[in-house]
Design a protein around this motif. Structure first.
Motif, PDB file in Angstrom:
ATOM      1  N   SER A   1      12.361   9.223  10.603  1.00  0.00           N
ATOM      2  CA  SER A   1      12.452   7.809  10.989  1.00  0.00           C
ATOM      3  C   SER A   1      11.265   7.014  10.464  1.00  0.00           C
ATOM      4  CB  SER A   1      12.511   7.681  12.511  1.00  0.00           C
ATOM      5  OG  SER A   1      13.641   8.345  13.009  1.00  0.00           O
ATOM      6  N   ILE A   2      10.070   7.585  10.549  1.00  0.00           N
ATOM      7  CA  ILE A   2       8.873   6.905  10.036  1.00  0.00           C
ATOM      8  C   ILE A   2       8.983   6.702   8.528  1.00  0.00           C
ATOM      9  CG2 ILE A   2       6.389   7.201   9.639  1.00  0.00           C
ATOM     10  CD1 ILE A   2       6.268   8.496  12.437  1.00  0.00           C
ATOM     11  N   LEU A   3       9.464   7.695   7.826  1.00  0.00           N
ATOM     12  CA  LEU A   3       9.625   7.575   6.370  1.00  0.00           C
ATOM     13  C   LEU A   3      10.650   6.500   6.001  1.00  0.00           C
ATOM     14  CD1 LEU A   3       9.491  11.306   5.226  1.00  0.00           C
ATOM     15  CD2 LEU A   3       7.781   9.533   4.849  1.00  0.00           C
ATOM     16  N   VAL A   4      11.736   6.422   6.750  1.00  0.00           N
ATOM     17  CA  VAL A   4      12.760   5.411   6.479  1.00  0.00           C
ATOM     18  C   VAL A   4      12.205   4.017   6.754  1.00  0.00           C
ATOM     19  CG1 VAL A   4      14.982   4.515   7.283  1.00  0.00           C
ATOM     20  CG2 VAL A   4      14.723   6.948   6.809  1.00  0.00           C
ATOM     21  N   LEU A   5      11.470   3.846   7.854  1.00  0.00           N
ATOM     22  CA  LEU A   5      10.868   2.550   8.155  1.00  0.00           C
ATOM     23  C   LEU A   5       9.846   2.147   7.091  1.00  0.00           C
ATOM     24  CD1 LEU A   5      10.374   2.781  12.020  1.00  0.00           C
ATOM     25  CD2 LEU A   5      11.939   1.303  10.768  1.00  0.00           C
ATOM     26  N   ALA A   6       9.054   3.106   6.620  1.00  0.00           N
ATOM     27  CA  ALA A   6       8.084   2.820   5.566  1.00  0.00           C
ATOM     28  C   ALA A   6       8.791   2.414   4.276  1.00  0.00           C
ATOM     29  CB  ALA A   6       7.193   4.039   5.326  1.00  0.00           C
ATOM     30  N   ALA A   7       9.899   3.050   3.979  1.00  0.00           N
ATOM     31  CA  ALA A   7      10.656   2.696   2.772  1.00  0.00           C
ATOM     32  C   ALA A   7      11.213   1.279   2.885  1.00  0.00           C
ATOM     33  CB  ALA A   7      11.788   3.695   2.555  1.00  0.00           C
ATOM     34  N   PHE A   8      11.727   0.914   4.051  1.00  0.00           N
ATOM     35  CA  PHE A   8      12.234  -0.452   4.246  1.00  0.00           C
ATOM     36  C   PHE A   8      11.109  -1.479   4.152  1.00  0.00           C
ATOM     37  CE2 PHE A   8      16.115   1.246   6.587  1.00  0.00           C
ATOM     38  CZ  PHE A   8      16.972   0.913   5.556  1.00  0.00           C
ATOM     39  N   PHE A   9       9.939  -1.152   4.683  1.00  0.00           N
ATOM     40  CA  PHE A   9       8.800  -2.051   4.603  1.00  0.00           C
ATOM     41  C   PHE A   9       8.386  -2.249   3.142  1.00  0.00           C
ATOM     42  CE2 PHE A   9       4.192  -2.673   4.397  1.00  0.00           C
ATOM     43  CZ  PHE A   9       4.093  -3.877   5.070  1.00  0.00           C
ATOM     44  N   CYS A  10       8.295  -1.167   2.392  1.00  0.00           N
ATOM     45  CA  CYS A  10       7.928  -1.274   0.974  1.00  0.00           C
ATOM     46  C   CYS A  10       8.969  -2.082   0.198  1.00  0.00           C
ATOM     47  CB  CYS A  10       7.772   0.112   0.361  1.00  0.00           C
ATOM     48  SG  CYS A  10       6.314   0.996   0.928  1.00  0.00           S
ATOM     49  N   LEU A  11      10.228  -1.891   0.524  1.00  0.00           N
ATOM     50  CA  LEU A  11      11.283  -2.658  -0.131  1.00  0.00           C
ATOM     51  C   LEU A  11      11.152  -4.142   0.194  1.00  0.00           C
ATOM     52  CD1 LEU A  11      13.857  -2.486  -1.849  1.00  0.00           C
ATOM     53  CD2 LEU A  11      15.138  -2.231   0.269  1.00  0.00           C
ATOM     54  N   ALA A  12      10.839  -4.461   1.443  1.00  0.00           N
ATOM     55  CA  ALA A  12      10.655  -5.861   1.836  1.00  0.00           C
ATOM     56  C   ALA A  12       9.463  -6.474   1.105  1.00  0.00           C
ATOM     57  CB  ALA A  12      10.461  -5.962   3.347  1.00  0.00           C
ATOM     58  N   VAL A  13       8.378  -5.723   0.967  1.00  0.00           N
ATOM     59  CA  VAL A  13       7.201  -6.223   0.241  1.00  0.00           C
ATOM     60  C   VAL A  13       7.547  -6.454  -1.223  1.00  0.00           C
ATOM     61  CG1 VAL A  13       4.872  -5.613  -0.541  1.00  0.00           C
ATOM     62  CG2 VAL A  13       5.526  -5.195   1.819  1.00  0.00           C
ATOM     63  N   LEU A  14       8.285  -5.546  -1.816  1.00  0.00           N
ATOM     64  CA  LEU A  14       8.675  -5.704  -3.221  1.00  0.00           C
ATOM     65  C   LEU A  14       9.578  -6.913  -3.429  1.00  0.00           C
ATOM     66  CD1 LEU A  14       9.304  -2.029  -4.358  1.00  0.00           C
ATOM     67  CD2 LEU A  14       7.564  -3.587  -5.221  1.00  0.00           C
ATOM     68  N   ILE A  15      10.534  -7.107  -2.548  1.00  0.00           N
ATOM     69  CA  ILE A  15      11.448  -8.250  -2.671  1.00  0.00           C
ATOM     70  C   ILE A  15      10.693  -9.554  -2.478  1.00  0.00           C
ATOM     71  CG2 ILE A  15      13.409  -9.412  -1.590  1.00  0.00           C
ATOM     72  CD1 ILE A  15      14.594  -6.607  -1.082  1.00  0.00           C
ATOM     73  N   TYR A  16       9.865  -9.624  -1.449  1.00  0.00           N
ATOM     74  CA  TYR A  16       9.092 -10.839  -1.195  1.00  0.00           C
ATOM     75  C   TYR A  16       8.128 -11.117  -2.351  1.00  0.00           C
ATOM     76  CZ  TYR A  16       6.086 -14.223   1.121  1.00  0.00           C
ATOM     77  OH  TYR A  16       5.378 -15.343   1.434  1.00  0.00           O
ATOM     78  N   GLY A  17       7.459 -10.087  -2.836  1.00  0.00           N
ATOM     79  CA  GLY A  17       6.548 -10.257  -3.965  1.00  0.00           C
ATOM     80  C   GLY A  17       7.276 -10.693  -5.224  1.00  0.00           C
ATOM     81  N   GLY A  18       8.473 -10.194  -5.431  1.00  0.00           N
ATOM     82  CA  GLY A  18       9.268 -10.614  -6.582  1.00  0.00           C
ATOM     83  C   GLY A  18       9.670 -12.079  -6.494  1.00  0.00           C
TER      84      GLY A  18
END
Length: 75
Positions: free
Chosen positions: A21-38
């Protein structure tokens, strides 16, 4: 002939689900950072710096530099 089915202990299953669960949440957070940064035109690290670095920290660094310069001047 009897068949033996090995089952993992319950605590090991719980730990596995928590880690997953922690790994999945971290992956979603990284994806959100990448999308926002893009969308903003910034890199991953720049986006994290703008989110988690406060202006007070930068002001404190400037104050420390000024204090250090004054101490060198006094000595």
């Amino acid at each position: 002939m009897a068949r033996y089915n090995y089952s993992s202990p319950t605590w090991l299953k719980v730990v596995g689900y928590v880690v997953l669960s922690i790994l999945v949440l971290a992956a979603f957070f990284c994806l959100a950072v990448l999308i926002y940064g893009g969308c903003e035109g910034t890199t991953f690290v720049e986006t994290l710096q703008t989110w988690f670095t406060s202006d007070k920290l930068q002001e404190s660094a400037e104050t420390v530099e000024q204090t250090t310069a004054m101490l060198h001047f006094i000595n």
